[in-house]
Design a protein around this motif. Structure first.
Motif, short mmCIF file in Angstrom:
data_model
loop_
_atom_site.label_atom_id
_atom_site.label_comp_id
_atom_site.label_asym_id
_atom_site.label_seq_id
_atom_site.Cartn_x
_atom_site.Cartn_y
_atom_site.Cartn_z
N LEU A 60 0.82 -1.21 0.00
CA LEU A 60 0.00 0.00 0.00
C LEU A 60 0.86 1.26 0.00
O LEU A 60 0.48 2.27 -0.59
N ALA A 61 2.02 1.20 0.65
CA ALA A 61 2.93 2.35 0.67
C ALA A 61 3.42 2.67 -0.74
O ALA A 61 3.49 3.84 -1.14
N VAL A 62 3.73 1.64 -1.51
CA VAL A 62 4.17 1.86 -2.89
C VAL A 62 3.05 2.51 -3.70
O VAL A 62 3.25 3.50 -4.40
N VAL A 63 1.84 1.97 -3.57
CA VAL A 63 0.68 2.52 -4.30
C VAL A 63 0.42 3.96 -3.85
O VAL A 63 0.18 4.85 -4.68
N GLY A 64 0.47 4.20 -2.54
CA GLY A 64 0.23 5.54 -2.03
C GLY A 64 1.24 6.56 -2.52
O GLY A 64 0.87 7.68 -2.90
N HIS A 65 2.51 6.18 -2.53
CA HIS A 65 3.53 7.11 -3.02
C HIS A 65 3.37 7.37 -4.52
O HIS A 65 3.52 8.51 -4.97
N LEU A 66 3.05 6.33 -5.29
CA LEU A 66 2.79 6.53 -6.72
C LEU A 66 1.61 7.47 -6.93
O LEU A 66 1.65 8.35 -7.80
N ALA A 67 0.57 7.30 -6.13
CA ALA A 67 -0.61 8.18 -6.25
C ALA A 67 -0.25 9.62 -5.90
O ALA A 67 -0.69 10.56 -6.58
N LEU A 88 -5.15 11.81 0.08
CA LEU A 88 -3.84 11.15 0.00
C LEU A 88 -2.89 11.68 1.07
O LEU A 88 -2.14 10.91 1.68
N VAL A 89 -2.94 12.98 1.32
CA VAL A 89 -2.08 13.57 2.36
C VAL A 89 -2.50 13.05 3.73
O VAL A 89 -1.64 12.68 4.55
N VAL A 90 -3.80 12.98 3.99
CA VAL A 90 -4.28 12.47 5.29
C VAL A 90 -3.84 11.01 5.47
O VAL A 90 -3.37 10.62 6.55
N ILE A 91 -3.97 10.22 4.43
CA ILE A 91 -3.54 8.82 4.50
C ILE A 91 -2.03 8.74 4.74
O ILE A 91 -1.56 7.93 5.56
N HIS A 92 -1.27 9.58 4.05
CA HIS A 92 0.19 9.60 4.20
C HIS A 92 0.58 9.95 5.63
O HIS A 92 1.41 9.26 6.24
N VAL A 93 -0.02 10.98 6.18
CA VAL A 93 0.27 11.38 7.56
C VAL A 93 -0.18 10.29 8.53
O VAL A 93 0.51 9.98 9.51
N GLY A 94 -1.32 9.67 8.25
CA GLY A 94 -1.79 8.57 9.08
C GLY A 94 -0.82 7.39 9.06
O GLY A 94 -0.58 6.75 10.10
#
Length: 159
Positions: A91-98, A135-141
């Motif tokens: 999920l981290a890979v997908v999140g960073h790509l997004a 995406l930022v909220v998910i990243h910070v979470g």
């Protein structure tokens, strides 16, 4: 991708500069919508400080995101911590790509909308606003989860 021991000072500066520019566009320069509606309605470009600031911050996000991507390809990134669950590594890979995708697509769509007076592309740009916030909220979470749940050093990587 290469595995790096950590992020360089330049990578950290670019990360936080992008954070700052995005925050400015969501706060100080948010009123560009009024100017954009005037462009679409009347064809008149009003280059006030809000418009210039919004365009400058968006262009900065685009340039710095591309620069960050080039550095990541050239230098690599630290490996995910061993004790992070496998699903979250993926999920981290997908999140960073997004995040990278939206940091490129949002400024490009904004510039195309502004300089072509395209209301439909402006709508696409506007639709991306809540996506970026999510995406930022998910990243910070995820950073908080690393610190509080998995007790890893991930939050220290960008400080």
């Amino acid at each position: 991708m290469k595995v790096a021991a950590g992020y360089t000072g330049l990578q950290k500066v670019l990360h936080w500069a992008v954070v700052g520019m995005i925050a400015l566009n969501y706060t100080l320069f948010e009123e560009i919508g009024r100017a954009f509606r005037g462009v679409v309605r009347d064809g008149v470009y009003d280059y006030n400080w809000v418009v210039i600031g919004h365009i400058a911050m968006g262009a900065g996000v685009l340039v710095f995101a591309l620069w960050r991507m080039a550095l990541k390809v050239r230098l690599g990134a630290p490996a995910a911590p061993e004790n992070e669950p496998e699903l979250f590594k993926k999920l981290a890979v997908v999140g960073h790509l997004a995040l990278y995708a939206i940091m490129i697509l949002m400024p490009v769509s904004g510039m195309v909308a502004w300089f072509t007076a395209s209301g439909s592309i402006g709508e696409v740009h506007e639709i991306m606003k809540p996506i970026l916030i999510a995406l930022v909220v998910i990243h910070v979470g995820a950073v908080a989860a690393h610190k509080l749940v998995w007790k890893t050093d991930v939050p220290k990587r960008m400080f």
